[in-house]
Scaffold this motif. Sequence first.
Motif, PDB file in Angstrom:
ATOM      1  N   TYR A 108       0.763  -1.260  -0.007  1.00 51.25           N
ATOM      2  CA  TYR A 108       0.084  -0.263   0.088  1.00 51.25           C
ATOM      3  C   TYR A 108       0.885   1.245   0.045  1.00 51.25           C
ATOM      4  CZ  TYR A 108      -3.816   3.156   1.338  1.00 51.25           C
ATOM      5  OH  TYR A 108      -4.878   4.134   1.299  1.00 51.25           O
ATOM      6  N   HIS A 109       1.824   1.121   0.690  1.00 46.39           N
ATOM      7  CA  HIS A 109       2.793   2.459   0.781  1.00 46.39           C
ATOM      8  C   HIS A 109       3.599   2.636  -0.314  1.00 46.39           C
ATOM      9  CE1 HIS A 109       1.812   3.966   4.968  1.00 46.39           C
ATOM     10  NE2 HIS A 109       1.738   2.874   5.480  1.00 46.39           N
ATOM     11  N   ILE A 110       3.864   1.474  -1.090  1.00 44.24           N
ATOM     12  CA  ILE A 110       4.776   1.647  -2.288  1.00 44.24           C
ATOM     13  C   ILE A 110       3.697   2.397  -3.417  1.00 44.24           C
ATOM     14  CG2 ILE A 110       5.505  -0.011  -4.256  1.00 44.24           C
ATOM     15  CD1 ILE A 110       6.309  -1.795  -2.372  1.00 44.24           C
ATOM     16  N   GLY A 111       2.652   1.940  -3.434  1.00 43.43           N
ATOM     17  CA  GLY A 111       1.664   2.365  -4.521  1.00 43.43           C
ATOM     18  C   GLY A 111       1.051   3.864  -4.042  1.00 43.43           C
ATOM     19  N   VAL A 112       0.996   4.108  -2.691  1.00 42.80           N
ATOM     20  CA  VAL A 112       0.033   5.430  -2.305  1.00 42.80           C
ATOM     21  C   VAL A 112       0.748   6.662  -2.860  1.00 42.80           C
ATOM     22  CG1 VAL A 112       1.414   5.954  -0.155  1.00 42.80           C
ATOM     23  CG2 VAL A 112      -1.093   6.120  -0.346  1.00 42.80           C
ATOM     24  N   MET A 113       1.871   6.695  -3.209  1.00 39.60           N
ATOM     25  CA  MET A 113       2.511   7.896  -3.790  1.00 39.60           C
ATOM     26  C   MET A 113       2.673   7.761  -5.227  1.00 39.60           C
ATOM     27  SD  MET A 113       3.484  10.124  -1.296  1.00 39.60           S
ATOM     28  CE  MET A 113       3.422  10.140   0.334  1.00 39.60           C
TER      29      MET A 113
END
Length: 541
Positions: A108-113
């Motif tokens: 999730y944190h990989i794709g959130v940006m």
Amino acid sequence: MQRALATHPPQCFSTPQFSPKHHYFHSLPRNKQYPLTLSTSFSLSRELLKVSDSNKQQPQDVNSEIGDDEDELLQEKDFAVDDGVDLGWLPAFPHVLTASMSNFLFGYHIGVMNGPIVSIAKELGFEGNSFLEGLVVSIFIGGAFIGSIACGSVVDKLGCRRTIQIDTIPLILGAIVSAQAQSIEEMLLGRFLVGLGIGVNTVLVPVYISEVAPTKYRGSLGTLCQIGTCIGIIASLCLAIPSENDPHWWRTMLYIASVPGFILALGMQFCVESPRWLCKAGRLDEAKNVIENLWGSSEVDKAIKEFASVIKNDGGDLDSSWLELLEEPHSRVATIGGALFVLQQFAGINGVLYFSSLTFKDVGISSSALASLYVGLTNFAGALCALYLMDKQGRQRLLIGSYAGMALSMFLIVYAIIFPMDGEISNNLSILGTILYIFTFAVGAGPVTGLIIPELSSSRTRGKIMGFSFCVHWVFNFLVGLFFLELVEKFGVAPVYGSFGAVSLLAAAFAYFFIVETKGRSLEEIEMSLNPKFQGKRSSE
């Protein structure tokens, strides 16, 4: 920001439903203790199957030849229902699934940006500053590097379960700080805290799964790490869709990122601790209880004996030193772990994922979010295949086949670039090569790399070897992401992709000559076969 999708050396079960007969519960031993954990219901199901199996009518001549001990072993050999479906993985599955929530957070944190970075830059006042935009992404990797270093020592002291719970603190705080950020400094702090938590979890979760999962299903359950990451990436990309119309939607996305952290912290409270760590900590009764509930009562004596043998010969204290990684056999495994991650990164996963959006644009897919979603779905499909194949084909074979497929994919793209063809055919070949590359990576090079390192590591230094290996991963992940575009601009896509293909072939050769097959062997059996202390003891006997 497609390079962010490559920060993991990047599977799904349909849980069967049981309908226990009422009379069964009256047949349970009244003095038997069933601890309040996630495995309780599955332990009861195991007992149900044993009772059901013992009530079957057996031919008289067979019963007369089987002793009581052998009969018990036959009853507990496989956790299966009458139609032959193997359910031996089921008792450990809730614990592994809960721990894999960490990987969901990672994805999730990989794709959130990936999508909202433009809105974030505009609102926080650094729009157009490519350095600061890159720093928001890369500081995540810096935090992960530090987290990977710290994890090895913390897990020795506290065990996997408690460490995972504590690690949710920077994950939750980082998400909230990022969501409330009013300046670039606050955003960087939040991203660093998230990276710190992710660095711990990427090391810790594979170790936990390898030590909790039954030997027969360790590979398949281990691939849940990757499937969690894939689902996390896909979830973040889907949630990013409203950000195209709402410039403030990124704050909601980051607030949402804190929710799985709370779920993880609560869920791990009901999960078991690693039985191997419990033995090293001297909590033998708890270790036996975990083994009985997750692996079956027939495995208790054998497992405890193996644990004790390893602890006796390799040391069971919980204060192993980083300097021990310079000694055999730890140095050899650490070298293999580091080399696997170097080869993985130099095989180009970062670059291909970054460049994939441009490749999709050539065939009319102009939305980078949609292109990333296609990539995420391909990664997910490969992870599902890895789930099925890991314990059937073995780690070494999957690695070799995966890297061979990645090399073929790279050479296919290079061929489409070098030799002039009709534009549509060339673009289709490039798309095919990209999809095939990502799929074959997800089948082997991604999940096997993170799984086989803890399998090859000794019980004494497993956390530290994983920590070192992932530190290498984060460093080379950063370097490849930093220099990829510069190399493409200087030499062109074809030479760079050709070098990725060559490294993939080198990685396949490395796997063939240096990787020991671990399928179907307990961690203690693997350790005893690699450690000269055990080999010397056997030869003296």
